[in-house]
Every structure is written in C-alpha cells, then in structure tokens.
Design an enzyme around this catalytic site. Structure first.
Site, PDB file in Angstrom:
ATOM      1  N   ALA A  43     -16.337 -11.891   0.175  1.00 55.49           N
ATOM      2  CA  ALA A  43     -17.011 -11.673   1.335  1.00 55.49           C
ATOM      3  C   ALA A  43     -16.329 -10.563   1.183  1.00 55.49           C
ATOM      4  O   ALA A  43     -14.907 -10.032   1.411  1.00 55.49           O
ATOM      5  CB  ALA A  43     -16.625 -13.357   2.445  1.00 55.49           C
ATOM      6  N   ARG A  45     -18.174  -6.084   3.270  1.00 54.95           N
ATOM      7  CA  ARG A  45     -19.288  -5.666   3.656  1.00 54.95           C
ATOM      8  C   ARG A  45     -20.189  -5.536   3.370  1.00 54.95           C
ATOM      9  O   ARG A  45     -21.928  -5.405   3.046  1.00 54.95           O
ATOM     10  CB  ARG A  45     -18.374  -4.823   4.626  1.00 54.95           C
ATOM     11  CG  ARG A  45     -18.004  -5.790   6.211  1.00 54.95           C
ATOM     12  CD  ARG A  45     -17.624  -5.025   6.703  1.00 54.95           C
ATOM     13  NE  ARG A  45     -16.742  -3.835   6.328  1.00 54.95           N
ATOM     14  CZ  ARG A  45     -15.677  -3.022   7.282  1.00 54.95           C
ATOM     15  NH1 ARG A  45     -15.212  -3.580   8.671  1.00 54.95           N
ATOM     16  NH2 ARG A  45     -14.441  -2.419   7.113  1.00 54.95           N
ATOM     17  N   GLU A 129       3.741 -13.590   2.645  1.00 62.08           N
ATOM     18  CA  GLU A 129       4.420 -12.407   2.231  1.00 62.08           C
ATOM     19  C   GLU A 129       3.614 -11.475   2.382  1.00 62.08           C
ATOM     20  O   GLU A 129       4.975 -10.322   2.267  1.00 62.08           O
ATOM     21  CB  GLU A 129       5.258 -12.609   0.682  1.00 62.08           C
ATOM     22  CG  GLU A 129       5.403 -12.479   0.261  1.00 62.08           C
ATOM     23  CD  GLU A 129       7.181 -12.509   0.954  1.00 62.08           C
ATOM     24  OE1 GLU A 129       7.476 -13.181   1.008  1.00 62.08           O
ATOM     25  OE2 GLU A 129       7.686 -11.896   1.553  1.00 62.08           O
ATOM     26  N   VAL A 132       4.618  -8.361   5.394  1.00 56.60           N
ATOM     27  CA  VAL A 132       5.774  -7.696   5.216  1.00 56.60           C
ATOM     28  C   VAL A 132       6.734  -6.683   4.498  1.00 56.60           C
ATOM     29  O   VAL A 132       6.840  -7.775   3.886  1.00 56.60           O
ATOM     30  CB  VAL A 132       7.094  -8.709   6.504  1.00 56.60           C
ATOM     31  CG1 VAL A 132       7.893  -7.320   6.948  1.00 56.60           C
ATOM     32  CG2 VAL A 132       6.351  -9.099   7.208  1.00 56.60           C
ATOM     33  N   ILE A 136       7.880  -6.686  -0.735  1.00 58.99           N
ATOM     34  CA  ILE A 136       9.104  -6.660  -0.741  1.00 58.99           C
ATOM     35  C   ILE A 136       8.904  -8.755  -0.379  1.00 58.99           C
ATOM     36  O   ILE A 136       9.065  -8.837   0.095  1.00 58.99           O
ATOM     37  CB  ILE A 136      10.428  -6.293   0.204  1.00 58.99           C
ATOM     38  CG1 ILE A 136      10.593  -5.033  -1.013  1.00 58.99           C
ATOM     39  CG2 ILE A 136      11.793  -7.057  -0.074  1.00 58.99           C
ATOM     40  CD1 ILE A 136      11.129  -3.417   0.386  1.00 58.99           C
ATOM     41  N   ASP A 201       2.461  -0.236  13.620  1.00 58.07           N
ATOM     42  CA  ASP A 201       2.529  -1.375  12.031  1.00 58.07           C
ATOM     43  C   ASP A 201       3.457  -1.783  12.353  1.00 58.07           C
ATOM     44  O   ASP A 201       3.891  -2.966  11.970  1.00 58.07           O
ATOM     45  CB  ASP A 201       1.633  -0.355  11.466  1.00 58.07           C
ATOM     46  CG  ASP A 201       1.901  -1.554   9.752  1.00 58.07           C
ATOM     47  OD1 ASP A 201       0.521  -2.097   9.702  1.00 58.07           O
ATOM     48  OD2 ASP A 201       2.935  -1.391   9.094  1.00 58.07           O
ATOM     49  N   LYS A 205       5.939  -6.354  12.018  1.00 55.69           N
ATOM     50  CA  LYS A 205       6.650  -7.243  11.152  1.00 55.69           C
ATOM     51  C   LYS A 205       7.695  -6.913  11.602  1.00 55.69           C
ATOM     52  O   LYS A 205       8.213  -8.333  11.233  1.00 55.69           O
ATOM     53  CB  LYS A 205       6.632  -5.666  10.203  1.00 55.69           C
ATOM     54  CG  LYS A 205       5.164  -5.080   9.609  1.00 55.69           C
ATOM     55  CD  LYS A 205       5.178  -4.092   8.598  1.00 55.69           C
ATOM     56  CE  LYS A 205       4.097  -3.654   7.026  1.00 55.69           C
ATOM     57  NZ  LYS A 205       4.203  -2.197   7.226  1.00 55.69           N
TER      58      LYS A 205
HETATM   59  P1  NDP Z   1      -9.167  -1.989   3.820  1.00 55.99           P
HETATM   60  O1  NDP Z   1      -9.652  -1.936   4.836  1.00 55.99           O
HETATM   61  O2  NDP Z   1      -9.186  -1.398   2.574  1.00 55.99           O
HETATM   62  O3  NDP Z   1     -10.098  -3.306   2.899  1.00 55.99           O
HETATM   63  C1  NDP Z   1     -11.007  -4.417   4.123  1.00 55.99           C
HETATM   64  C2  NDP Z   1     -11.584  -5.078   3.527  1.00 55.99           C
HETATM   65  O4  NDP Z   1     -12.352  -6.214   4.086  1.00 55.99           O
HETATM   66  C3  NDP Z   1     -13.006  -4.916   3.088  1.00 55.99           C
HETATM   67  O5  NDP Z   1     -13.315  -5.174   1.258  1.00 55.99           O
HETATM   68  C4  NDP Z   1     -13.961  -5.032   3.658  1.00 55.99           C
HETATM   69  O6  NDP Z   1     -15.572  -4.369   3.404  1.00 55.99           O
HETATM   70  C5  NDP Z   1     -13.210  -5.773   4.185  1.00 55.99           C
HETATM   71  N1  NDP Z   1     -14.131  -6.761   5.380  1.00 55.99           N
HETATM   72  C6  NDP Z   1     -13.743  -6.400   6.792  1.00 55.99           C
HETATM   73  N2  NDP Z   1     -14.494  -6.814   7.545  1.00 55.99           N
HETATM   74  C7  NDP Z   1     -15.397  -7.727   6.912  1.00 55.99           C
HETATM   75  C8  NDP Z   1     -16.760  -8.552   7.520  1.00 55.99           C
HETATM   76  N3  NDP Z   1     -16.499  -8.901   8.697  1.00 55.99           N
HETATM   77  N4  NDP Z   1     -16.694  -9.685   6.819  1.00 55.99           N
HETATM   78  C9  NDP Z   1     -16.269  -9.083   5.354  1.00 55.99           C
HETATM   79  N5  NDP Z   1     -15.231  -8.362   4.752  1.00 55.99           N
HETATM   80  C10 NDP Z   1     -15.414  -7.514   5.513  1.00 55.99           C
HETATM   81  O7  NDP Z   1      -8.082  -3.192   3.634  1.00 55.99           O
HETATM   82  P2  NDP Z   1      -6.731  -3.430   3.176  1.00 55.99           P
HETATM   83  O8  NDP Z   1      -6.878  -3.777   1.959  1.00 55.99           O
HETATM   84  O9  NDP Z   1      -5.673  -2.021   3.076  1.00 55.99           O
HETATM   85  O10 NDP Z   1      -5.506  -3.815   3.716  1.00 55.99           O
HETATM   86  C11 NDP Z   1      -6.010  -5.771   4.079  1.00 55.99           C
HETATM   87  C12 NDP Z   1      -5.362  -6.320   4.790  1.00 55.99           C
HETATM   88  O11 NDP Z   1      -4.188  -6.209   4.789  1.00 55.99           O
HETATM   89  C13 NDP Z   1      -4.908  -6.063   5.850  1.00 55.99           C
HETATM   90  O12 NDP Z   1      -4.063  -6.589   7.206  1.00 55.99           O
HETATM   91  C14 NDP Z   1      -3.785  -4.862   6.062  1.00 55.99           C
HETATM   92  O13 NDP Z   1      -3.071  -4.984   7.744  1.00 55.99           O
HETATM   93  C15 NDP Z   1      -3.139  -6.032   5.572  1.00 55.99           C
HETATM   94  N6  NDP Z   1      -2.260  -4.963   4.336  1.00 55.99           N
HETATM   95  C16 NDP Z   1      -2.554  -3.772   3.481  1.00 55.99           C
HETATM   96  C17 NDP Z   1      -1.709  -2.684   2.813  1.00 55.99           C
HETATM   97  C18 NDP Z   1      -1.737  -1.801   2.089  1.00 55.99           C
HETATM   98  O14 NDP Z   1      -0.657  -1.074   1.816  1.00 55.99           O
HETATM   99  N7  NDP Z   1      -3.161  -1.335   2.390  1.00 55.99           N
HETATM  100  C19 NDP Z   1       0.078  -3.580   2.609  1.00 55.99           C
HETATM  101  C20 NDP Z   1       0.775  -5.148   3.446  1.00 55.99           C
HETATM  102  C21 NDP Z   1      -0.703  -5.155   4.454  1.00 55.99           C
HETATM  103  P3  NDP Z   1     -16.419  -3.504   2.300  1.00 55.99           P
HETATM  104  O15 NDP Z   1     -15.383  -3.179   1.346  1.00 55.99           O
HETATM  105  O16 NDP Z   1     -17.159  -4.226   2.369  1.00 55.99           O
HETATM  106  O17 NDP Z   1     -16.178  -2.382   3.427  1.00 55.99           O
HETATM  107  N1  HSE Z   2       0.376   0.599   6.734  1.00 59.53           N
HETATM  108  C1  HSE Z   2       1.102   0.065   6.116  1.00 59.53           C
HETATM  109  C2  HSE Z   2       2.382   0.656   6.113  1.00 59.53           C
HETATM  110  C3  HSE Z   2       0.475  -0.884   4.381  1.00 59.53           C
HETATM  111  O1  HSE Z   2       1.955   2.422   5.620  1.00 59.53           O
HETATM  112  O2  HSE Z   2       3.470  -0.144   5.904  1.00 59.53           O
HETATM  113  C4  HSE Z   2       2.153  -1.676   4.599  1.00 59.53           C
HETATM  114  O3  HSE Z   2       2.301  -3.122   5.408  1.00 59.53           O
END
Ligand code: NDP
Ligand code: HSE
Length: 431
Positions: A43, A45, A129, A132, A136, A201, A205
C-alpha cells in the site's frame, strides 16, 4: 516449503528498503528460516513515484484496507508513519488475527497500551524492533536477553538526526539548518523533522524502552523533553574547554522506591565516556541490569538499510510465531513499578551559560542566588567573547533538582547585570 504472505503498508524510505533487501537476500533467508517470506501487496499513496526499487505493479494498491481484506495475508508491516490511519490499520490487522510489524515509535509511545491490550485480547503479536535505534537489536535484548534482570538504567543516544547534526556542527563547523538538510537528504529525519530536533522522536523511543523495561506504559506527559535546536557553536566550544561533548541523551532510571525517571535533553557528557565518541547517524545505548551489569549497544540508528534489517528480523520472528504460537504478544505488563518521578524532583548537574555585564560584583550576585537555593558551584570560567559591553560567563553546578534550577534561572534572568535569557544544559557524569 511453507510460504508466509506479507502486506507492506508504506513504501517510503524504510518500506522500499525492506522490499529491496527481502528480494536481494531471499535465498539467504530461505536457507536460514526454512520458509519463504512473500510480499503479496504493497500500500502506498502515489503509484507513479520513483522508489529506487523495481516493484511489480500488480502488488500495488493505494488502499491499505486491501491488505486487511486479503485473508491470505498473515503478517502486515506498518511503515506509513501516520498517526490515526496507522492506528486504524494496526488495530484492524490485530482484530483480523494478522501479526503486525511496525517502526512507528510515535504511535507506540502514544497508544502502546491500547495496541498491546488489543494484541493480548486477540492473541496476536506486535513486533517493533525498528521503532528504537534503527539497526540495533535493543528491543529483543531488553525483552529477551535481559528477561532475568531488573533494568537499573538506560542511557542512550537514540536520535540519529540530532546526533548527525551535532557531529557536523563540531567536525565541519556547519550551521544547524544546513546539517539538518543533510540528515533529511540521507533519509534519517522523520517526515516531520520537528520531531527530531525538538527531542520528541527520542522521547517516543525512551517511552518505549522504559515501558518495556518497567512493565507499564509510561505517560508522555510524565517525561521531560528538550531538543537540540537551542544548541549553539559556542556551547559546543565551551563544553569542550570543560572536557565535555554535547549529545542528545535519553536517560531512563528506576530508583529504590520503584519510581521511574524518563528524560531526553541535550547533555554534557565527559569526553572520556564511551558515548561521547558516538558520532554521525550512529546510536548507542548503555544498559545496566542488576545481574548482567554494564552492557553497550552501538550501530546505525536511522536510515533505510539498518532500519530494514530490524524489520526483516521481526518478519522472520512473526513467521516463526505463526508456526509456533506464543504467550507473549510483544509487551508483557507487570506490576513492580508504575509511577514516574515528578519532573520537578529529577536531580541533575548543570552547565549554565550567562551573558553578563563585564563589571565587578556580577559573579557575587549570581553566586548569591545559587547559594540561597542551596545549589553548589563546581567551576566558573569566563571565556573570551565580546558581545558589546557583555561577556559570557560559564558555571558548572553541583546536583540540584529541576525545580530548584527553574527558580534559580528565573531569579538570575531577572538580574540587571544579566543581559540575555540564561542558557542551561544538563550534565551527566554517570556517577
Ligand atoms: P516515508 O515518509 O519515507 O514513507 C512513508 C510511506 O507510507 C510512503 O511510501 C507513503 O506513500 C506511505 N503512506 C503514507 N500514508 C499512507 C496512506 N494513508 N496510505 C498508503 N500509504 C501511505 O517514511 P519512512 O519510511 O522514513 O518511515 C516510515 C516509518 O518508519 C515511520 O513510522 C518512521 O518513524 C519509522 N522509522 C523511520 C526510520 C528512518 O530512518 N527513516 C528509522 C526507524 C523508524 P507515498 O510514498 O506514495 O507517499
Ligand atoms: N528520525 C529518526 C532518527 C529515525 O533520526 O533517529 C530513526 O528512528
């Protein structure tokens, strides 16, 4: 060979990494696990967006509900990073008996209790996992490796973006805003980077770690949170002269009464301490258990690859849980603890930076206020600095409560000789 069907909600930075590495390391995973992990639906957007990874178009849907409605999907991965929608998605999956894997720390910190009550009611595990410290394996370690320990303290650098910014400011003299843009471009920052720089953030954690360690969901209004956005190049330089580095530190402690202290703030830590050498996007956690003693975890705390590594480990565990159901659904509440230390009672040491008139008697006035509040001074120095008629004055203070310090700051800030709002940063000497 057995196949497990996965529904991936979110194909952004992390989701794309999970898909890429599941595909690239498919043979390795098959050999090690003895089953196949198949992504059946994804899924997102915007189906037109380039995600740097080839996805068969027939897997894609723009409706996350399709993942819930597909009875063949046994495991869902929530990587949308939303609040209300992600919660509905996760609870919907749990109600349908689908195991959930998520990296959504904000959601867990705010709604952990509700999510895990639903998980327990429906006997469906939730794995987190990736929520946080990126790559790690700290959740598994606290939940499983330290199961026999009272966790006495956790000190952690748990926001990669903030640590990256502070490191770039120190090593390359970059400004705060430029360093943040670099972190965003590298995929470290949250979709809303305010969460990284205002400390929340890391606070989410810290709430997850504290809740796991102490068996109750720590309310977010009971923790103290401050981010790195006020840290200046001057503070970094003055701290160095005193023998300290500045890091955004999460501190979690239990006292003898069983009260829990959870706080996240910029912190002066001695340059000799191992956490002072954790730089860039790296995170580290020092965990002290009553049996194991001191332990240390280190690795990349944000970014596509390390985070995907954690999600894939959870997927493997989710599939194993489908093969052999278990009685722990990801969070085991218990009753040894249950209250948080009031924020005003939290004790710390402090660095205080004042901008004062350059004339005799100023130090005496400041010291008088601190003395009247029973706050001791461990060192004072007046570095070079010219702000017109004003100069910087740096004090390092002995232990005092948050409440005492707030009163002191109010009184010192009201002195005529003090020209700017006093700046206070906490000091941790790990004593
Ligand atoms: P992004 O913003 O890069 O990705 C979010 C994704 O979710 C996109 O593909 C978006 O679609 C999709 N999306 C959002 N809303 C919807 C919806 N309503 N229906 C369908 N698809 C949807 O975020 P990240 O990948 O960076 O982060 C994802 C999660 O992981 C977050 O909770 C973040 O806190 C967590 N996280 C992130 C880390 C990091 O280093 N970035 C590390 C650890 C955890 P589209 O691409 O089409 O817009
Ligand atoms: N935005 C977060 C960070 C992603 O910088 O640590 C990892 O949780």
């Amino acid at each position: 060979m057995q196949h497990f069907a996965i529904g991936l909600a979110g194909m952004g930075n992390v989701g794309a990494g999970v898909f890429k590495h599941l595909t690239q390391n498919r043979a390795l995973l098959r050999e090690r696990l003895g089953f196949e992990l198949d992504v059946k639906k994804i899924a997102l957007r915007d189906p037109k967006k380039d995600r740097g990874v080839a996805v068969p178009p027939e897997l894609i849907t723009t409706q996350w509900q399709d993942l819930l409605d597909d009875p063949s999907i046994q495991i869902v991965v929530e990587l949308m990073g939303q609040k209300e929608e992600s919660l509905r998605f996760m609870l919907g999956a749990i109600e349908r008996g689908k195991i959930v894997v998520t990296g959504n720390k904000a959601l867990l910190a705010e709604h952990g209790r509700e999510i895990f009550e639903a998980a327990t009611k429906h006997k469906v595990p939730v794995f987190f996992e990736a929520a946080v410290a990126g790559g790690i394996p700290i959740i598994k370690s606290i939940r499983e490796a330290f199961i026999g320990n009272h966790i006495q303290s956790i000190h952690g650098i748990i926001n990669g973006t903030s640590n990256y910014i502070l490191t770039r400011m120190v090593e390359s003299g970059l400004g705060f805003a430029e360093a943040l843009v670099e972190a965003q471009e590298a995929g470290y920052a949250e979709a809303d980077p305010t969460l990284d720089v205002d400390g929340w953030d890391a606070a989410h954690k810290a709430v997850i770690l504290a809740s796991l360690a102490y068996g109750f969901w720590v309310p977010t209004d009971k923790i103290f949170v401050e981010g790195v956005e006020q840290i200046t190049a001057n503070d970094i330089c003055f701290a160095k002269k005193l023998g300290y580095s500045i890091k955004l530190l999460g501190i979690i402690k239990a006292d003898a009464k069983g009260e829990i202290e959870v706080r996240v703030h910029p912190t002066l830590i001695p340059e000799k301490h191992v956490l002072a050498s954790v730089n860039g996007v790296f995170n580290a956690l020092a965990v002290h258990g009553d049996i194991v003693g001191d332990t240390l975890f280190y690795g990349r705390g944000a970014g596509q690859d390390p985070t995907s590594s954690s999600v894939i480990a959870d997927l493997a565990e989710a599939a194993a849980a489908l093969q052999a159901p278990r009685s722990n659904y990801g969070f085991m509440p218990h009753g040894l603890y249950g209250t948080c230390t009031p924020i005003d009672d939290i004790v710390s040491e402090y660095y205080l930076r004042l901008t004062v008139e350059d004339r005799p008697g100023v130090i005496a006035q400041v010291a008088g206020i601190l003395g009247s509040l029973n706050i001791g001074i461990s060192s004072i120095f007046q570095p070079e600095g010219d702000e017109g008629a004003a100069v910087p004055l740096i004090l390092v203070l002995h232990k005092a409560t948050h409440g005492q310090m707030n009163t002191a700051l109010e009184k010192i800030g009201a002195l005529e000789c003090v020209k700017k709002t006093p700046r206070m940063i906490r000091v941790e000497n790990f004593a």
